[in-house]
Design a protein around this motif. Structure first.
Motif, mmCIF file in Angstrom:
data_model
loop_
_atom_site.group_PDB
_atom_site.id
_atom_site.type_symbol
_atom_site.label_atom_id
_atom_site.label_comp_id
_atom_site.label_asym_id
_atom_site.label_seq_id
_atom_site.Cartn_x
_atom_site.Cartn_y
_atom_site.Cartn_z
ATOM 1 N N ALA A 140 0.827 -1.210 0.000
ATOM 2 C CA ALA A 140 0.000 0.000 0.000
ATOM 3 C C ALA A 140 0.857 1.254 0.000
ATOM 4 O O ALA A 140 1.952 1.289 0.547
ATOM 5 C CB ALA A 140 -0.934 -0.004 1.213
ATOM 6 N N GLY A 141 0.316 2.301 -0.607
ATOM 7 C CA GLY A 141 0.992 3.600 -0.612
ATOM 8 C C GLY A 141 0.860 4.279 -1.950
ATOM 9 O O GLY A 141 1.278 3.742 -2.975
ATOM 10 N N GLY A 142 0.255 5.467 -1.939
ATOM 11 C CA GLY A 142 0.048 6.192 -3.187
ATOM 12 C C GLY A 142 1.009 7.346 -3.363
ATOM 13 O O GLY A 142 1.991 7.478 -2.628
ATOM 14 N N GLY A 151 -2.130 13.176 -10.311
ATOM 15 C CA GLY A 151 -1.319 11.984 -10.424
ATOM 16 C C GLY A 151 -1.821 10.810 -9.629
ATOM 17 O O GLY A 151 -1.169 9.773 -9.563
ATOM 18 N N SER A 152 -2.987 10.925 -8.997
ATOM 19 C CA SER A 152 -3.522 9.814 -8.220
ATOM 20 C C SER A 152 -3.914 8.672 -9.132
ATOM 21 O O SER A 152 -4.416 8.863 -10.236
ATOM 22 C CB SER A 152 -4.742 10.279 -7.420
ATOM 23 O OG SER A 152 -5.308 9.230 -6.703
ATOM 24 N N THR A 153 -3.691 7.446 -8.670
ATOM 25 C CA THR A 153 -4.054 6.264 -9.432
ATOM 26 C C THR A 153 -5.008 5.410 -8.644
ATOM 27 O O THR A 153 -5.061 5.454 -7.422
ATOM 28 C CB THR A 153 -2.804 5.422 -9.756
ATOM 29 O OG1 THR A 153 -2.173 5.065 -8.519
ATOM 30 C CG2 THR A 153 -1.826 6.191 -10.614
ATOM 31 N N ALA A 154 -5.791 4.630 -9.329
ATOM 32 C CA ALA A 154 -6.746 3.751 -8.672
ATOM 33 C C ALA A 154 -6.023 2.561 -8.069
ATOM 34 O O ALA A 154 -4.835 2.366 -8.273
ATOM 35 C CB ALA A 154 -7.795 3.279 -9.680
ATOM 36 N N ILE A 155 -6.787 1.740 -7.321
ATOM 37 C CA ILE A 155 -6.195 0.557 -6.721
ATOM 38 C C ILE A 155 -5.593 -0.305 -7.814
ATOM 39 O O ILE A 155 -6.254 -0.705 -8.761
ATOM 40 C CB ILE A 155 -7.262 -0.239 -5.939
ATOM 41 C CG1 ILE A 155 -7.735 0.590 -4.738
ATOM 42 C CG2 ILE A 155 -6.722 -1.569 -5.474
ATOM 43 C CD1 ILE A 155 -8.840 -0.066 -3.954
ATOM 44 N N GLU A 191 -2.092 -1.350 -3.696
ATOM 45 C CA GLU A 191 -3.072 -0.289 -3.443
ATOM 46 C C GLU A 191 -2.298 0.997 -3.615
ATOM 47 O O GLU A 191 -1.543 1.394 -2.726
ATOM 48 C CB GLU A 191 -3.655 -0.442 -2.037
ATOM 49 C CG GLU A 191 -4.730 0.589 -1.674
ATOM 50 C CD GLU A 191 -4.158 1.975 -1.442
ATOM 51 O OE1 GLU A 191 -4.586 2.916 -2.171
ATOM 52 O OE2 GLU A 191 -3.295 2.133 -0.567
ATOM 53 N N GLY A 192 -2.468 1.664 -4.759
ATOM 54 C CA GLY A 192 -1.597 2.772 -5.102
ATOM 55 C C GLY A 192 -2.240 4.128 -5.149
ATOM 56 O O GLY A 192 -1.707 5.031 -5.797
ATOM 57 N N SER A 193 -3.384 4.316 -4.477
ATOM 58 C CA SER A 193 -4.045 5.616 -4.547
ATOM 59 C C SER A 193 -4.059 6.363 -3.225
ATOM 60 O O SER A 193 -4.343 7.554 -3.191
ATOM 61 C CB SER A 193 -5.495 5.445 -5.034
ATOM 62 O OG SER A 193 -6.237 4.674 -4.105
ATOM 63 N N SER A 194 -3.764 5.699 -2.121
ATOM 64 C CA SER A 194 -3.867 6.340 -0.809
ATOM 65 C C SER A 194 -2.706 7.290 -0.560
ATOM 66 O O SER A 194 -1.569 7.031 -0.940
ATOM 67 C CB SER A 194 -3.910 5.276 0.290
ATOM 68 O OG SER A 194 -2.737 4.481 0.262
ATOM 69 N N ARG A 195 -3.009 8.388 0.122
ATOM 70 C CA ARG A 195 -1.983 9.366 0.489
ATOM 71 C C ARG A 195 -1.747 9.399 1.996
ATOM 72 O O ARG A 195 -0.822 10.059 2.447
ATOM 73 C CB ARG A 195 -2.385 10.754 -0.012
ATOM 74 C CG ARG A 195 -2.448 10.852 -1.531
ATOM 75 C CD ARG A 195 -2.904 12.242 -1.954
ATOM 76 N NE ARG A 195 -3.054 12.314 -3.403
ATOM 77 C CZ ARG A 195 -2.094 12.658 -4.236
ATOM 78 N NH1 ARG A 195 -0.896 12.944 -3.765
ATOM 79 N NH2 ARG A 195 -2.309 12.712 -5.532
ATOM 80 N N THR A 196 -2.587 8.738 2.761
ATOM 81 C CA THR A 196 -2.431 8.673 4.212
ATOM 82 C C THR A 196 -2.681 7.245 4.674
ATOM 83 O O THR A 196 -3.221 6.413 3.923
ATOM 84 C CB THR A 196 -3.419 9.600 4.936
ATOM 85 O OG1 THR A 196 -4.750 9.116 4.726
ATOM 86 C CG2 THR A 196 -3.308 11.031 4.425
ATOM 87 N N THR A 197 -2.317 6.966 5.916
ATOM 88 C CA THR A 197 -2.566 5.645 6.491
ATOM 89 C C THR A 197 -4.061 5.355 6.544
ATOM 90 O O THR A 197 -4.497 4.231 6.255
ATOM 91 C CB THR A 197 -1.967 5.562 7.901
ATOM 92 O OG1 THR A 197 -0.573 5.846 7.842
ATOM 93 C CG2 THR A 197 -2.169 4.181 8.501
ATOM 94 N N ALA A 198 -4.855 6.360 6.896
ATOM 95 C CA ALA A 198 -6.300 6.169 6.979
ATOM 96 C C ALA A 198 -6.885 5.831 5.613
ATOM 97 O O ALA A 198 -7.751 4.954 5.496
ATOM 98 C CB ALA A 198 -6.960 7.425 7.548
ATOM 99 N N GLU A 199 -6.430 6.511 4.570
ATOM 100 C CA GLU A 199 -6.912 6.208 3.220
ATOM 101 C C GLU A 199 -6.501 4.806 2.799
ATOM 102 O O GLU A 199 -7.292 4.077 2.183
ATOM 103 C CB GLU A 199 -6.374 7.234 2.225
ATOM 104 C CG GLU A 199 -7.028 8.598 2.320
ATOM 105 C CD GLU A 199 -6.510 9.548 1.248
ATOM 106 O OE1 GLU A 199 -5.693 9.108 0.403
ATOM 107 O OE2 GLU A 199 -6.910 10.723 1.261
#
Length: 286
Positions: A140-142, A151-155, A191-199
């Protein structure tokens, strides 16, 4: 002699030199009369920087965070039994999943490893855990940056990783490193879209919602309290697997009270975790 050299070096380089400068400015303000308030403020600043720059303070805060989850020895054959998953997937139960939470990156590294030291240590923990349990891995980590940046990408999926071999996000870089270390690509999901641990927790819970398998959560020991809080609504067991321990657990000596930039960094890391946990406690979801 060694202690004297360490003492001299701690005064010449930041933060020691900054502390000395603040003290001198405080003394100068006192010397100029009617400047007591600035002098006190400068003195307080010097004291705070000093306290945050010494080992007892930094490592004391880190130990508080790191001791909240029991440690697991990933180098022995007893790892699987230690996390109570000797026979994953038997009896119709879903097989457990390893989740590795990414962190820093070093894009363009000449050695081909785009991971920073924290992400690399977490990835190594995931690798050892996979070898002991055989569980599949979710990395995990976006993209780094502010949440509304581009530049956000989906899962991500395994096939997408095979096609483009991108390492633009920590998740993709971890997947590439794990594959280079010998783990089959079809055993790794990103999982390549999250920017925080919560996401990351929300996205992974959504990804696993169909089966809700047990999760072996791999992240830095100091980061584990926040990670567990982020996964608190997950319907299956979460087994914390802390790695990347940073607090010194050996007796402290005189040199432990010398200011050091590494201790200041560790203090800042710990304070950030405490601040985010406090935000979670009052309902602010990061």
């Amino acid at each position: 002699m060694r202690i004297l050299l360490q003492f001299a070096a701690s005064l010449l380089w930041p933060p020691g030199s900054l502390i000395i400068l603040l003290i001198l400015c405080s003394l100068l303000a006192l010397r100029l009369r009617r400047r007591s308030v600035p002098a006190v403020l400068l003195g307080i600043a010097a004291l705070l920087i000093y306290l945050l720059s010494i080992e007892p303070t930094a490592h004391g805060m880190l130990r508080n965070l790191e001791s909240r989850s029991p440690g697991i020895d990933l180098t022995t054959s007893e790892t699987a039994s230690a996390i109570s998953m000797r026979e994953p997937g038997t009896g119709g139960a879903p097989a457990p999943v390893i989740v590795v939470l990414g962190a820093d990156m070093q894009p363009g590294s000449p050695d081909g490893v785009a991971l920073g030291s924290t992400s690399l240590t977490r990835s190594a923990g995931g690798l050892l855990l996979h070898r002991q349990t055989g569980a599949r891995i979710i990395a995990a980590g976006g993209p780094a940056g502010i949440p509304w940046g581009s530049g956000s990408t989906a899962i991500g999926t395994n096939s997408q990783n095979r096609e483009n071999h991108s390492t633009d996000t920590p998740a993709e870089a971890i997947a590439a490193w794990l594959a280079a270390a010998g783990i089959a690509r079809d055993r790794i999901t990103t999982e390549g879209s999250s920017r925080t641990t919560a996401e990351a927790a929300r996205n992974i819970m959504q990804l696993l919602a169909a089966d809700s398998p047990p999760v072996m959560l791999v992240t830095s020991a100091y980061h584990m309290p926040r990670a567990l809080y982020s996964f608190r609504e997950y319907q299956a067991p979460i087994v914390p697997v802390p790695v990347d321990y940073r607090a010194n657990r050996t007796p402290i000596g005189l040199q432990s009270f010398l200011p050091d930039l590494a201790h200041l960094h560790n203090s800042t890391t710990a304070l950030r975790e405490f601040a985010i946990l406090a935000a979670y406690a009052v309902g602010f979801w990061l």
